[in-house]
Design a protein around this motif. Structure first.
Motif, mmCIF file in Angstrom:
data_model
loop_
_atom_site.group_PDB
_atom_site.id
_atom_site.type_symbol
_atom_site.label_atom_id
_atom_site.label_comp_id
_atom_site.label_asym_id
_atom_site.label_seq_id
_atom_site.Cartn_x
_atom_site.Cartn_y
_atom_site.Cartn_z
ATOM 1 N N PHE A 19 4.312 -14.302 0.380
ATOM 2 C CA PHE A 19 5.399 -13.940 -0.530
ATOM 3 C C PHE A 19 5.749 -15.014 -1.543
ATOM 4 O O PHE A 19 5.489 -16.206 -1.347
ATOM 5 N N ASP A 20 6.310 -14.532 -2.645
ATOM 6 C CA ASP A 20 6.844 -15.369 -3.717
ATOM 7 C C ASP A 20 8.348 -15.141 -3.651
ATOM 8 O O ASP A 20 8.822 -14.102 -4.099
ATOM 9 N N PRO A 21 9.100 -16.053 -3.021
ATOM 10 C CA PRO A 21 10.509 -15.770 -2.765
ATOM 11 C C PRO A 21 11.339 -15.552 -4.016
ATOM 12 O O PRO A 21 12.238 -14.717 -4.039
ATOM 13 N N LEU A 22 10.987 -16.290 -5.061
ATOM 14 C CA LEU A 22 11.709 -16.105 -6.311
ATOM 15 C C LEU A 22 10.711 -16.178 -7.462
ATOM 16 O O LEU A 22 10.164 -17.239 -7.759
ATOM 17 N N ASP A 23 10.432 -15.040 -8.068
ATOM 18 C CA ASP A 23 9.440 -14.978 -9.153
ATOM 19 C C ASP A 23 10.164 -14.941 -10.500
ATOM 20 O O ASP A 23 11.097 -14.179 -10.681
ATOM 21 N N GLY A 24 9.725 -15.815 -11.403
ATOM 22 C CA GLY A 24 10.329 -15.861 -12.738
ATOM 23 C C GLY A 24 11.390 -16.950 -12.826
ATOM 24 O O GLY A 24 12.371 -16.846 -13.543
ATOM 25 N N SER A 25 11.148 -18.036 -12.054
ATOM 26 C CA SER A 25 12.157 -19.113 -11.953
ATOM 27 C C SER A 25 12.611 -19.632 -13.317
ATOM 28 O O SER A 25 13.753 -20.049 -13.459
ATOM 29 N N SER A 26 11.714 -19.568 -14.311
ATOM 30 C CA SER A 26 12.102 -20.119 -15.619
ATOM 31 C C SER A 26 13.219 -19.271 -16.235
ATOM 32 O O SER A 26 13.872 -19.688 -17.179
ATOM 33 N N LEU A 48 17.551 -21.991 -6.491
ATOM 34 C CA LEU A 48 17.349 -20.636 -5.964
ATOM 35 C C LEU A 48 15.939 -20.454 -5.400
ATOM 36 O O LEU A 48 15.727 -19.661 -4.489
ATOM 37 N N ASP A 49 14.965 -21.198 -5.909
ATOM 38 C CA ASP A 49 13.606 -21.150 -5.330
ATOM 39 C C ASP A 49 13.679 -21.601 -3.873
ATOM 40 O O ASP A 49 13.161 -20.959 -2.964
ATOM 41 N N VAL A 50 14.358 -22.734 -3.675
ATOM 42 C CA VAL A 50 14.416 -23.352 -2.340
ATOM 43 C C VAL A 50 15.263 -22.493 -1.392
ATOM 44 O O VAL A 50 14.847 -22.175 -0.277
ATOM 45 N N SER A 67 4.086 -18.895 1.581
ATOM 46 C CA SER A 67 5.073 -18.817 0.507
ATOM 47 C C SER A 67 4.635 -19.684 -0.661
ATOM 48 O O SER A 67 4.083 -20.788 -0.442
ATOM 49 N N GLU A 68 4.922 -19.256 -1.869
ATOM 50 C CA GLU A 68 4.616 -20.069 -3.042
ATOM 51 C C GLU A 68 5.237 -21.446 -2.911
ATOM 52 O O GLU A 68 4.708 -22.428 -3.397
ATOM 53 N N GLU A 69 6.403 -21.510 -2.260
ATOM 54 C CA GLU A 69 7.187 -22.754 -2.250
ATOM 55 C C GLU A 69 6.809 -23.706 -1.121
ATOM 56 O O GLU A 69 7.361 -24.798 -1.025
ATOM 57 N N ASP A 70 5.892 -23.272 -0.229
ATOM 58 C CA ASP A 70 5.488 -24.178 0.880
ATOM 59 C C ASP A 70 4.028 -24.574 0.717
ATOM 60 O O ASP A 70 3.158 -23.704 0.616
HETATM 61 MN MN MN Z 1 8.185 -18.122 -7.446
#
Ligand code: MN
Ligand code: AHG
Ligand code: MN
Ligand code: MN
Length: 333
Positions: free
Chosen positions: A118-125, A74-76, A97-100
């Motif tokens: 942006f942080d596309p998905l925060d709280g991945s854990s 879901l992060d990706v 982005s946090e992910e790039d």
């Molecule tokens: Mn995140």
């Protein structure tokens, strides 16, 4: 007054932002178009999160990001959706982005005046166990005409035009500030529109909740340890604060904004700059807190005054009710 169920004067987020926009006669509606593309991304992630377990969207993507974290599917997925939505809006020039690892510089033919961090998905854990997660974003505007460079996003948070987050929880809520207060919008599952449900959010001046990962206590510095001690064993005979910690910044900050209290992600011996990233976690949440009458402090200065030098830079952060943050400032300064 007609029952809410048949409310006819629907204040959607689009209409709300257009109203805001009318305050700036010179504006060309670009911000509304940008926001609509952010809203599209949030709606997509909301539906992906809701069916994650069913659609085999949980678990690892098999890659690691620049943060050294194993990326979740879901992060990706969320990252790709937001990047594509923002580029296709034709209103952005730089995306972080946090992910790039690197910033995305939008090709000239699709370029606009806004930079989105942006942080596309925060709280991945928390994805795989179904606990609330979110998306966080901040928006800068570049001065006209020049070729965009990283300096356009390595700006202090006080230069942000707007900031917000979307929380994918029991309901899907988008909380936004464009610099004149904070407003909350709830996704109506039938209309698939974000409807204004929390107008003019103001954080209580003082709260009864503290929110920190107590598991890091062994590594905290003196002032943080002293402050948390005071939360648990008040010296002035007042009652102890409750501890609430979800582990998703969006969920912990949303509760703090609505109920009051303080959220802390302090520095510790292992991570002297704390864990949270300045551009797309610390700045947007600090911006919202100040707009709601609270404040945000790094342990050294007002969070929004920080000038980042790298796009994935981290900072300790103490944010929430005005009086609660004053107490921890007194221990640091
Ligand atoms: Mn995140
Ligand atoms: P992300 O999932 O975007 O990497 O962010 C996770 C952050 C933030 O959501 C939360 O406040 C913090 O990590 C929790 O960290 P700990 O598990 O170390 O408490
Ligand atoms: Mn992460
Ligand atoms: Mn995050």
């Amino acid at each position: 007054h007609s029952a809410d169920a048949h409310r006819t004067d629907l204040m959607t987020i689009t209409r709300f932002v257009l109203n805001e926009q009318s305050k700036y006669p010179e504006s060309l509606g670009d911000f509304s178009i940008l926001l609509n593309h952010i809203v599209l991304g949030c709606k997509f992630v909301c539906s992906a999160v809701n069916k994650a377990g069913l659609a085999k969207l949980i678990g690892l993507a098999g890659e690691t990001n620049v943060q050294g974290e194993e990326q979740k599917k879901l992060d990706v997925l969320s990252n790709e959706v937001f990047i594509k939505a923002l580029v296709s809006s034709g209103r952005t020039c730089i995306l972080v982005s946090e992910e790039d690892d690197e910033a995305t510089f939008v090709e000239p033919s699709k370029r606009g005046r806004y930079c989105v961090v942006f942080d596309p998905l925060d709280g991945s854990s928390n994805i795989d166990c179904g606990v609330s997660i979110g998306t966080i974003f901040g928006i800068y505007m570049v001065k006209d005409g020049h070729e965009p460079t990283l300096n356009d996003v390595l700006q202090p948070g006080k230069n942000m035009l707007a900031a917000g987050y979307c929380m994918y929880g029991s309901s899907c809520m988008l909380v936004l500030s464009t610099g004149s207060g904070v407003n909350g919008f709830t996704l109506d599952p039938f209309l698939r529109e974000f409807i204004l449900t929390h107008p003019e959010i103001k954080i209580p001046k003082k709260g009864k909740i503290y929110s920190v990962n107590e598991g890091n206590a062994i590594n905290w510095d003196g002032p943080t340890a002293k402050y948390v001690e005071k939360c648990k064993f008040p010296e002035d005979g007042s009652s102890a604060k409750s501890l609430r910690y979800v582990g998703s910044m969006v969920a912990d900050v949303h509760r703090t904004l609505l109920y009051g209290g303080i959220f802390l992600y302090p520095a510790d011996k292992k991570s002297p700059n704390g864990k949270l990233r300045v551009l797309y976690e610390v700045f947007p949440m600090s911006f919202l807190m100040e707009q709601a009458g609270g404040q945000a402090f790094t342990g050294k200065q007002r969070a929004l005054d920080l000038v980042p030098t790298k796009i994935h830079e981290r900072s300790p952060i103490f944010l929430g009710s005005y009086d609660d943050v004053e107490e921890i400032k007194a221990l640091y300064i």
